[in-house]
Design a protein around this motif. Structure first.
Motif, PDB file in Angstrom:
ATOM      1  N   HIS A  37     -23.348   7.663  40.837  1.00 30.03           N
ATOM      2  CA  HIS A  37     -24.480   7.634  39.907  1.00 30.03           C
ATOM      3  C   HIS A  37     -25.538   8.608  40.422  1.00 30.03           C
ATOM      4  O   HIS A  37     -25.686   8.812  41.620  1.00 30.03           O
ATOM      5  N   LEU A  50     -27.094   9.119  35.056  1.00 27.97           N
ATOM      6  CA  LEU A  50     -25.634   9.155  34.939  1.00 27.97           C
ATOM      7  C   LEU A  50     -25.095   7.966  35.720  1.00 27.97           C
ATOM      8  O   LEU A  50     -25.221   7.912  36.943  1.00 27.97           O
ATOM      9  N   LEU A  51     -24.538   7.007  34.993  1.00 27.78           N
ATOM     10  CA  LEU A  51     -24.140   5.727  35.586  1.00 27.78           C
ATOM     11  C   LEU A  51     -22.654   5.690  35.917  1.00 27.78           C
ATOM     12  O   LEU A  51     -21.848   6.402  35.329  1.00 27.78           O
ATOM     13  N   ASP A  52     -22.316   4.816  36.835  1.00 28.04           N
ATOM     14  CA  ASP A  52     -20.929   4.533  37.191  1.00 28.04           C
ATOM     15  C   ASP A  52     -20.651   3.082  36.807  1.00 28.04           C
ATOM     16  O   ASP A  52     -21.057   2.158  37.492  1.00 28.04           O
ATOM     17  N   THR A  53     -19.975   2.897  35.665  1.00 26.37           N
ATOM     18  CA  THR A  53     -19.678   1.535  35.194  1.00 26.37           C
ATOM     19  C   THR A  53     -18.255   1.123  35.536  1.00 26.37           C
ATOM     20  O   THR A  53     -17.757   0.124  35.009  1.00 26.37           O
ATOM     21  N   LEU A  81     -22.747  -2.732  36.922  1.00 29.20           N
ATOM     22  CA  LEU A  81     -23.217  -1.632  37.759  1.00 29.20           C
ATOM     23  C   LEU A  81     -23.216  -1.956  39.249  1.00 29.20           C
ATOM     24  O   LEU A  81     -23.293  -1.050  40.067  1.00 29.20           O
ATOM     25  N   GLN A  85     -26.839  -0.212  42.342  1.00 26.17           N
ATOM     26  CA  GLN A  85     -27.004   0.750  41.256  1.00 26.17           C
ATOM     27  C   GLN A  85     -27.921   0.194  40.168  1.00 26.17           C
ATOM     28  O   GLN A  85     -28.739   0.918  39.595  1.00 26.17           O
ATOM     29  N   LEU A 103     -29.365   7.251  29.197  1.00 31.53           N
ATOM     30  CA  LEU A 103     -28.357   6.697  30.088  1.00 31.53           C
ATOM     31  C   LEU A 103     -27.004   7.236  29.631  1.00 31.53           C
ATOM     32  O   LEU A 103     -26.609   7.015  28.488  1.00 31.53           O
ATOM     33  N   GLN A 105     -23.045   6.989  30.246  1.00 25.85           N
ATOM     34  CA  GLN A 105     -22.134   6.047  30.885  1.00 25.85           C
ATOM     35  C   GLN A 105     -20.837   5.925  30.107  1.00 25.85           C
ATOM     36  O   GLN A 105     -20.667   6.595  29.100  1.00 25.85           O
ATOM     37  N   GLN A 106     -19.929   5.075  30.580  1.00 21.97           N
ATOM     38  CA  GLN A 106     -18.559   5.106  30.092  1.00 21.97           C
ATOM     39  C   GLN A 106     -18.201   4.050  29.053  1.00 21.97           C
ATOM     40  O   GLN A 106     -17.243   4.251  28.301  1.00 21.97           O
ATOM     41  N   TRP A 130     -19.467  -3.433  27.687  1.00 21.73           N
ATOM     42  CA  TRP A 130     -20.577  -4.306  28.077  1.00 21.73           C
ATOM     43  C   TRP A 130     -20.532  -5.634  27.330  1.00 21.73           C
ATOM     44  O   TRP A 130     -21.063  -6.635  27.811  1.00 21.73           O
ATOM     45  N   THR A 154     -22.568   7.314  25.364  1.00 18.20           N
ATOM     46  CA  THR A 154     -21.349   6.663  25.842  1.00 18.20           C
ATOM     47  C   THR A 154     -20.122   7.476  25.477  1.00 18.20           C
ATOM     48  O   THR A 154     -20.041   8.037  24.389  1.00 18.20           O
TER      49      THR A 154
END
Length: 199
Positions: A37, A50-53, A81, A85, A103, A105-106, A130, A154
């Motif tokens: 992230h 930039l997230l790591d899901t 997360l 994170q 945001l 994310q995936q 989610w 996304t």
């Protein structure tokens, strides 16, 4: 898959990710792990988180897949997360120093009802989104409340959507879901049941 074989697969996947994405050298995975992230800022126009899901989340509820909501969806200990994170993101959202808080994310964040046939009377959710992690999802939406500038971007859905992110009957953000340039909607413009889902 045995644990050691899975670790080798993970390391190879992270190496491929690093080699094919515009990633800084500091984010190069080492021995199948790393911190993925990060923040990208575009002046005062946008701050992109930039997230790591994928790396820190709990196992999917209800044995994965597209299914009716089960008890596991409300698990109070579930994570998407991971604690570190999530706190990093909360600090960045509170800063709110750019026109747009984005945001990237995936997994889809909006609560899309996946029923595809008129005779299905129970809400269907994607357990790889989610929607299968309702407690962390509500926590995330609560953090967006009052900011007035959150856009969630996304991928990894193989189709395109746009929708409101709603927390306690108030819109707290917008989500734009885009397919990859290579998936082609898995071979069709519309998936089976798309018309029903859009209703």
């Amino acid at each position: 898959v045995p644990a050691d074989a899975f670790e080798l697969r993970r390391a190879a996947a992270l190496q491929a990710w690093y080699e094919h994405m515009p990633i800084r050298r500091a984010n190069m995975p080492r021995f199948g792990s790393g911190t993925f992230h990060r923040t990208a800022r575009f002046g005062n126009l946008a701050e992109l988180q930039l997230l790591d899901t994928r790396s820190y989340r709990s196992d999917q509820a209800c044995d994965d897949g597209f299914k009716p909501i089960c008890e596991g969806v409300g698990d109070k200990t579930a994570q998407v997360l991971g604690a570190e994170q999530e706190e990093w993101l909360a600090r960045n959202l509170r800063r709110n120093s750019a026109r747009w808080n984005c945001l990237a994310q995936q997994i889809m964040m909006m609560s899309l009802d996946r029923r595809r046939a008129a005779n299905e009377d129970t809400r269907i959710a994607n357990m790889d989104s989610w929607a299968a992690y309702e407690v962390p999802r509500q926590r995330m939406l609560g953090r967006m409340a009052g900011l007035g500038n959150v856009v969630v971007l996304t991928g990894d859905e193989h189709q395109n959507f746009v929708g409101d992110l709603v927390h306690q009957d108030k819109v707290v953000g917008t989500e734009i879901v885009a397919t990859s340039i290579s998936s082609g909607g898995d071979g069709s413009d519309l998936r089976y049941g798309s018309e029903q889902m859009m209703k």
